[in-house]
Design a protein around this motif. Sequence first.
Motif, PDB file in Angstrom:
ATOM      1  N   SER A   1       0.806  -1.214   0.000  1.00  0.00           N
ATOM      2  CA  SER A   1       0.000   0.000   0.000  1.00  0.00           C
ATOM      3  C   SER A   1       0.844   1.272   0.000  1.00  0.00           C
ATOM      4  O   SER A   1       0.317   2.379   0.126  1.00  0.00           O
ATOM      5  CB  SER A   1      -0.906  -0.010   1.231  1.00  0.00           C
ATOM      6  N   ALA A   2       2.171   1.128  -0.112  1.00  0.00           N
ATOM      7  CA  ALA A   2       3.041   2.313  -0.066  1.00  0.00           C
ATOM      8  C   ALA A   2       2.848   3.178  -1.306  1.00  0.00           C
ATOM      9  O   ALA A   2       2.640   2.668  -2.410  1.00  0.00           O
ATOM     10  CB  ALA A   2       4.503   1.887   0.036  1.00  0.00           C
ATOM     11  N   LYS A   3       2.932   4.482  -1.114  1.00  0.00           N
ATOM     12  CA  LYS A   3       2.873   5.381  -2.271  1.00  0.00           C
ATOM     13  C   LYS A   3       4.242   5.399  -2.942  1.00  0.00           C
ATOM     14  O   LYS A   3       5.268   5.506  -2.265  1.00  0.00           O
ATOM     15  CB  LYS A   3       2.492   6.787  -1.813  1.00  0.00           C
ATOM     16  N   VAL A   4       4.268   5.265  -4.264  1.00  0.00           N
ATOM     17  CA  VAL A   4       5.529   5.266  -5.007  1.00  0.00           C
ATOM     18  C   VAL A   4       5.678   6.576  -5.766  1.00  0.00           C
ATOM     19  O   VAL A   4       4.779   6.979  -6.522  1.00  0.00           O
ATOM     20  CB  VAL A   4       5.592   4.081  -5.989  1.00  0.00           C
ATOM     21  N   TYR A   5       6.796   7.257  -5.569  1.00  0.00           N
ATOM     22  CA  TYR A   5       7.114   8.507  -6.268  1.00  0.00           C
ATOM     23  C   TYR A   5       8.254   8.273  -7.261  1.00  0.00           C
ATOM     24  O   TYR A   5       9.212   7.565  -6.941  1.00  0.00           O
ATOM     25  CB  TYR A   5       7.602   9.572  -5.283  1.00  0.00           C
ATOM     26  N   HIS A   6       8.153   8.901  -8.403  1.00  0.00           N
ATOM     27  CA  HIS A   6       9.293   8.872  -9.327  1.00  0.00           C
ATOM     28  C   HIS A   6      10.090  10.167  -9.245  1.00  0.00           C
ATOM     29  O   HIS A   6      11.041  10.369  -9.987  1.00  0.00           O
ATOM     30  CB  HIS A   6       8.819   8.586 -10.753  1.00  0.00           C
ATOM     31  N   ASN A   7       9.676  11.029  -8.348  1.00  0.00           N
ATOM     32  CA  ASN A   7      10.360  12.297  -8.116  1.00  0.00           C
ATOM     33  C   ASN A   7      10.895  12.282  -6.680  1.00  0.00           C
ATOM     34  O   ASN A   7      10.124  12.310  -5.714  1.00  0.00           O
ATOM     35  CB  ASN A   7       9.352  13.435  -8.333  1.00  0.00           C
ATOM     36  N   GLN A   8      12.193  12.239  -6.551  1.00  0.00           N
ATOM     37  CA  GLN A   8      12.793  12.060  -5.227  1.00  0.00           C
ATOM     38  C   GLN A   8      12.476  13.227  -4.294  1.00  0.00           C
ATOM     39  O   GLN A   8      12.130  13.038  -3.130  1.00  0.00           O
ATOM     40  CB  GLN A   8      14.315  11.908  -5.362  1.00  0.00           C
ATOM     41  N   LYS A   9      12.607  14.430  -4.830  1.00  0.00           N
ATOM     42  CA  LYS A   9      12.415  15.634  -4.008  1.00  0.00           C
ATOM     43  C   LYS A   9      11.022  15.657  -3.391  1.00  0.00           C
ATOM     44  O   LYS A   9      10.847  15.923  -2.192  1.00  0.00           O
ATOM     45  CB  LYS A   9      12.626  16.879  -4.878  1.00  0.00           C
ATOM     46  N   GLU A  10      10.061  15.377  -4.234  1.00  0.00           N
ATOM     47  CA  GLU A  10       8.667  15.355  -3.772  1.00  0.00           C
ATOM     48  C   GLU A  10       8.471  14.299  -2.678  1.00  0.00           C
ATOM     49  O   GLU A  10       7.850  14.552  -1.645  1.00  0.00           O
ATOM     50  CB  GLU A  10       7.776  15.035  -4.984  1.00  0.00           C
ATOM     51  N   ALA A  11       9.044  13.132  -2.901  1.00  0.00           N
ATOM     52  CA  ALA A  11       8.864  12.028  -1.947  1.00  0.00           C
ATOM     53  C   ALA A  11       9.463  12.351  -0.586  1.00  0.00           C
ATOM     54  O   ALA A  11       8.919  11.963   0.455  1.00  0.00           O
ATOM     55  CB  ALA A  11       9.512  10.759  -2.506  1.00  0.00           C
ATOM     56  N   LEU A  12      10.594  13.030  -0.596  1.00  0.00           N
ATOM     57  CA  LEU A  12      11.338  13.210   0.654  1.00  0.00           C
ATOM     58  C   LEU A  12      10.846  14.371   1.516  1.00  0.00           C
ATOM     59  O   LEU A  12      11.361  14.583   2.619  1.00  0.00           O
ATOM     60  CB  LEU A  12      12.830  13.396   0.345  1.00  0.00           C
ATOM     61  N   GLN A  13       9.889  15.125   1.015  1.00  0.00           N
ATOM     62  CA  GLN A  13       9.405  16.269   1.791  1.00  0.00           C
ATOM     63  C   GLN A  13       8.930  15.863   3.179  1.00  0.00           C
ATOM     64  O   GLN A  13       8.097  14.998   3.332  1.00  0.00           O
ATOM     65  CB  GLN A  13       8.271  16.961   1.030  1.00  0.00           C
ATOM     66  N   GLU A  14       9.515  16.507   4.167  1.00  0.00           N
ATOM     67  CA  GLU A  14       9.150  16.272   5.570  1.00  0.00           C
ATOM     68  C   GLU A  14       9.317  14.827   6.023  1.00  0.00           C
ATOM     69  O   GLU A  14       8.611  14.346   6.918  1.00  0.00           O
ATOM     70  CB  GLU A  14       7.718  16.754   5.840  1.00  0.00           C
ATOM     71  N   ALA A  15      10.270  14.149   5.395  1.00  0.00           N
ATOM     72  CA  ALA A  15      10.553  12.776   5.823  1.00  0.00           C
ATOM     73  C   ALA A  15      11.258  12.802   7.182  1.00  0.00           C
ATOM     74  O   ALA A  15      12.121  13.639   7.427  1.00  0.00           O
ATOM     75  CB  ALA A  15      11.443  12.078   4.802  1.00  0.00           C
ATOM     76  N   ASP A  16      10.879  11.901   8.067  1.00  0.00           N
ATOM     77  CA  ASP A  16      11.554  11.773   9.354  1.00  0.00           C
ATOM     78  C   ASP A  16      12.740  10.806   9.246  1.00  0.00           C
ATOM     79  O   ASP A  16      13.778  11.009   9.849  1.00  0.00           O
ATOM     80  CB  ASP A  16      10.560  11.275  10.407  1.00  0.00           C
ATOM     81  N   PHE A  17      12.542   9.754   8.470  1.00  0.00           N
ATOM     82  CA  PHE A  17      13.622   8.786   8.210  1.00  0.00           C
ATOM     83  C   PHE A  17      13.742   8.596   6.705  1.00  0.00           C
ATOM     84  O   PHE A  17      12.735   8.359   6.032  1.00  0.00           O
ATOM     85  CB  PHE A  17      13.310   7.425   8.856  1.00  0.00           C
ATOM     86  N   VAL A  18      14.963   8.709   6.197  1.00  0.00           N
ATOM     87  CA  VAL A  18      15.210   8.399   4.789  1.00  0.00           C
ATOM     88  C   VAL A  18      16.134   7.190   4.715  1.00  0.00           C
ATOM     89  O   VAL A  18      17.258   7.214   5.212  1.00  0.00           O
ATOM     90  CB  VAL A  18      15.846   9.595   4.044  1.00  0.00           C
ATOM     91  N   TYR A  19      15.615   6.125   4.117  1.00  0.00           N
ATOM     92  CA  TYR A  19      16.391   4.885   3.951  1.00  0.00           C
ATOM     93  C   TYR A  19      16.946   4.895   2.540  1.00  0.00           C
ATOM     94  O   TYR A  19      16.210   4.825   1.561  1.00  0.00           O
ATOM     95  CB  TYR A  19      15.487   3.677   4.150  1.00  0.00           C
ATOM     96  N   VAL A  20      18.255   5.010   2.428  1.00  0.00           N
ATOM     97  CA  VAL A  20      18.913   5.098   1.123  1.00  0.00           C
ATOM     98  C   VAL A  20      19.386   3.715   0.699  1.00  0.00           C
ATOM     99  O   VAL A  20      19.987   2.991   1.497  1.00  0.00           O
ATOM    100  CB  VAL A  20      20.120   6.056   1.205  1.00  0.00           C
ATOM    101  N   LYS A  21      19.131   3.348  -0.560  1.00  0.00           N
ATOM    102  CA  LYS A  21      19.585   2.021  -1.009  1.00  0.00           C
ATOM    103  C   LYS A  21      19.471   1.925  -2.518  1.00  0.00           C
ATOM    104  O   LYS A  21      18.467   2.311  -3.097  1.00  0.00           O
ATOM    105  CB  LYS A  21      18.708   0.923  -0.371  1.00  0.00           C
ATOM    106  N   ASN A  22      20.500   1.374  -3.123  1.00  0.00           N
ATOM    107  CA  ASN A  22      20.394   1.077  -4.552  1.00  0.00           C
ATOM    108  C   ASN A  22      19.735  -0.277  -4.768  1.00  0.00           C
ATOM    109  O   ASN A  22      19.843  -1.177  -3.925  1.00  0.00           O
ATOM    110  CB  ASN A  22      21.790   1.036  -5.193  1.00  0.00           C
ATOM    111  N   TRP A  23      19.052  -0.437  -5.890  1.00  0.00           N
ATOM    112  CA  TRP A  23      18.642  -1.768  -6.352  1.00  0.00           C
ATOM    113  C   TRP A  23      18.547  -1.758  -7.873  1.00  0.00           C
ATOM    114  O   TRP A  23      18.390  -0.699  -8.480  1.00  0.00           O
ATOM    115  CB  TRP A  23      17.330  -2.216  -5.698  1.00  0.00           C
ATOM    116  N   SER A  24      18.692  -2.922  -8.449  1.00  0.00           N
ATOM    117  CA  SER A  24      18.543  -3.044  -9.902  1.00  0.00           C
ATOM    118  C   SER A  24      17.065  -3.214 -10.232  1.00  0.00           C
ATOM    119  O   SER A  24      16.225  -3.387  -9.354  1.00  0.00           O
ATOM    120  CB  SER A  24      19.345  -4.238 -10.414  1.00  0.00           C
TER     121      SER A  24
END
Lengths: 317, 317, 317
Positions: A217-240
């Motif tokens: 049920s998570a919302k998926v953003y293709h725009n990083q800036k928009e997604a990260l607005q007012e984030a309390d925790f940002v989990y950074v990770k690469n994936w293929s």
Amino acid sequence: MTHFTSVHSIKDLDALVNQALEIKKDLFADEALGKRKTLGLIFLNPSLRTRMSSQKAGMNLGMQVQVINAGTDAWTWEFEDGGVMNKSTSEHVKEAAKVLSQYCDVIGLRAFPGLIDRNYDYSEHVLNSFIRHAEVPVISLESATRHPLQSLADLITIKENWPHKRAPKVVLTWAPHSKALPQCVPNSFAEWMNAAPVEFAIANPEGYDLAPEFVGSAKVYHNQKEALQEADFVYVKNWSSFETYGAMPCVKDDWLLKKDFVESNPQTQFMHCLPVRRNLEMSDALLDSENSLVYKQAYNRTVAMQTVLKSILERTL
Amino acid sequence: MTHFTSVHSIKDLDALVNQALEIKKDLFADEALGKRKTLGLIFLNPSLRTRMSSQKAGMNLGMQVQVINAGTDAWTWEFEDGGVMNKSTSEHVKEAAKVLSQYCDVIGLRAFPGLIDRNYDYSEHVLNSFIRHAEVPVISLESATRHPLQSLADLITIKENWPHKRAPKVVLTWAPHSKALPQCVPNSFAEWMNAAPVEFAIANPEGYDLAPEFVGSAKVYHNQKEALQEADFVYVKNWSSFETYGAMPCVKDDWLLKKDFVESNPQTQFMHCLPVRRNLEMSDALLDSENSLVYKQAYNRTVAMQTVLKSILERTL
Amino acid sequence: MTHFTSVHSIKDLDALVNQALEIKKDLFADEALGKRKTLGLIFLNPSLRTRMSSQKAGMNLGMQVQVINAGTDAWTWEFEDGGVMNKSTSEHVKEAAKVLSQYCDVIGLRAFPGLIDRNYDYSEHVLNSFIRHAEVPVISLESATRHPLQSLADLITIKENWPHKRAPKVVLTWAPHSKALPQCVPNSFAEWMNAAPVEFAIANPEGYDLAPEFVGSAKVYHNQKEALQEADFVYVKNWSSFETYGAMPCVKDDWLLKKDFVESNPQTQFMHCLPVRRNLEMSDALLDSENSLVYKQAYNRTVAMQTVLKSILERTL
């Protein structure tokens, strides 16, 4: 018999996290629990954190611990049934699992995906074949699609670092890399966050959407800036890519978070499972920030494994 | 926090050697000291003696011991700061050191020199980078320029095998080899001998002088025969050139000590750190002589590590 | 000092098997026996069962256990005496054995044959060189010509699964493989069966006769069907030729036992030492049959090692 392979292995997630926080207060409180029990840790792939934290957790519980690098210390495994083993594999997973069950009371297994055949990887063929033949509880030390001990450690870390009553906003964001990496950590983190009392979203470039079963049920953003607005925790990770399986479709925008992001978001805490490639996947600015939680996450790997092991030994998982 | 990386880590060398001899009398006298403490032994290079003696010393003190071959069991390390990690290294030493500090109370690290860039090696970049980021005491299991646990074991062995009052004459002599070896053992031995109550000299062919900081006040001979006259202890060891760094300049004279030397010097005792290439670096005549101390040196590796570990656990180093 | 390298190391075979069955009843009955003793397990070749069962047996007896992969963790060994070590080997077996004896109270060594020089392999040059220089008891973890811990486990398994008074008929049968394998397991099994109260026979194609010293008084059949008539236990195993050393002479008949054999011999129990290549060396029908003993054999590897270790620690071997 109960195995630990995903968040679905857990009856009561909130209770488990609370138990973990209790265990963390005294890691030696249960050192008689594992006496005369053997924990076998089987690695088909490299490991530092998982190897050390799992070994430590077992020893803290008084267990005998044996660590095997399956391919080099021992024999290469065959996972297909019914075939004639006249190629390069020397031992069928059926024998491997049943034999290991003769020597171990609990088995941890690490088996990365091949990133070539999506159906094969996403069926968790290797882990499930092993479990089908094992006669003792099996703990995933990271499989083709998940890394549940990491996710449990991540959830513990979030809980410890969130003193507020409202649900925190947690965002998992894709980051660049030079190598095609599995989706295990993001899949697993998404799965656990969807089950936890947090507001969860995912940011990734087009072409990098995770499998729907993990996005949930998570919302998926293709725009990083928009997604990260007012984030309390940002989990950074690469994936293929899951869509073009194992590929690394070209990404035009710059997804590497830098100093300006840290400065303009002083409330945001940063997470990563490690190992991380500095300034490629995650910049020095985030990793060395006071808001970085990465070493706390690493510490909590021991707590997570010890919690799972204790639950298995006490048959309460 | 105190690390053990060279003779300079020691406050009182004589006291430490006496403590070692005391510990040797009963290796299990302190088996409660390390209870619930974890010793991590991290090898970037092969090891037999250091691996086994360090593990044994930790276990004798009741510690949990974990041994990791960093490159194969886990991930390759990056040692440069600030760069973009888009090459072959997977984990920065900063994360490695800080993460290992989450799991270990004491860390041993082995990191050989590359023998290519003298400034890089002699700055002890790898060991020092690790120590800079570590949050627990670090013990060198042999670094780019030194092998201090070996030197401590060597000094213990000399003390045990020298019943006389006068200072013994100890000579470190270069010996031939077919491969370019580091200067760690001779550097370190020289450093410790210069700090010990012995008469110390070094014999090596021209072109093989050790770095002045390690030679210290020792007399250097380019004539082996002259140097070895009336030696009480002869420490045999090959090393590659410091001057033409890592090279093996041609040596005309025969520097391999043979049977005739043993026969004409019945009072001389022979030492080597092992492994040794028989009849290339050290002849059967010396190794199999009754005056060979090489296995006693090996035994004392456990004593040396246990002494250092005990001092660290008791915060008396 | 007593080593364990073959059935000839045993004073009273029947007594040892009975002691093993006693030990099996409570694997933790002697956990004080090995306190403060170190078991070193040295592998020159891969291992799963031997590695895990030996480690477990040592830990069950309260020993400190150290596992070394000699070639990768440490240094490659030289086995020839008197030569100049200017090739690829870094440490002579003399130093390796003497040094390991400084750290270990008991040493286990695995050293497979090269399958190139029969005289060299059958002289047990590697194992014997090591033993000649070792100063503590040595246990073979499989050598060039024998696998005695496997054979002891096999004999225990046969005794446990034979409730009748008459001697069981035990047949060792050759089976196909795609790779040239050593004769260790069949040699050793033959040697132990010839010393045990069983009726023993061997079935193999022409060109695959084992060395006469191992065949002993056993009847050798070149016709599998004839050999297996009324067999109570069938031990399936591939081996390469002893006669044309290390070769795999062409075999016309089909030596792979299948479903029809299982069905027409419901009383026959099936054995294999593992690892096994399914449907090449042993079919699913035998391995998955209710009459398969292969996992019980694997379990008994711990019992066998623990029995040998206990006897060595109590000096009763």
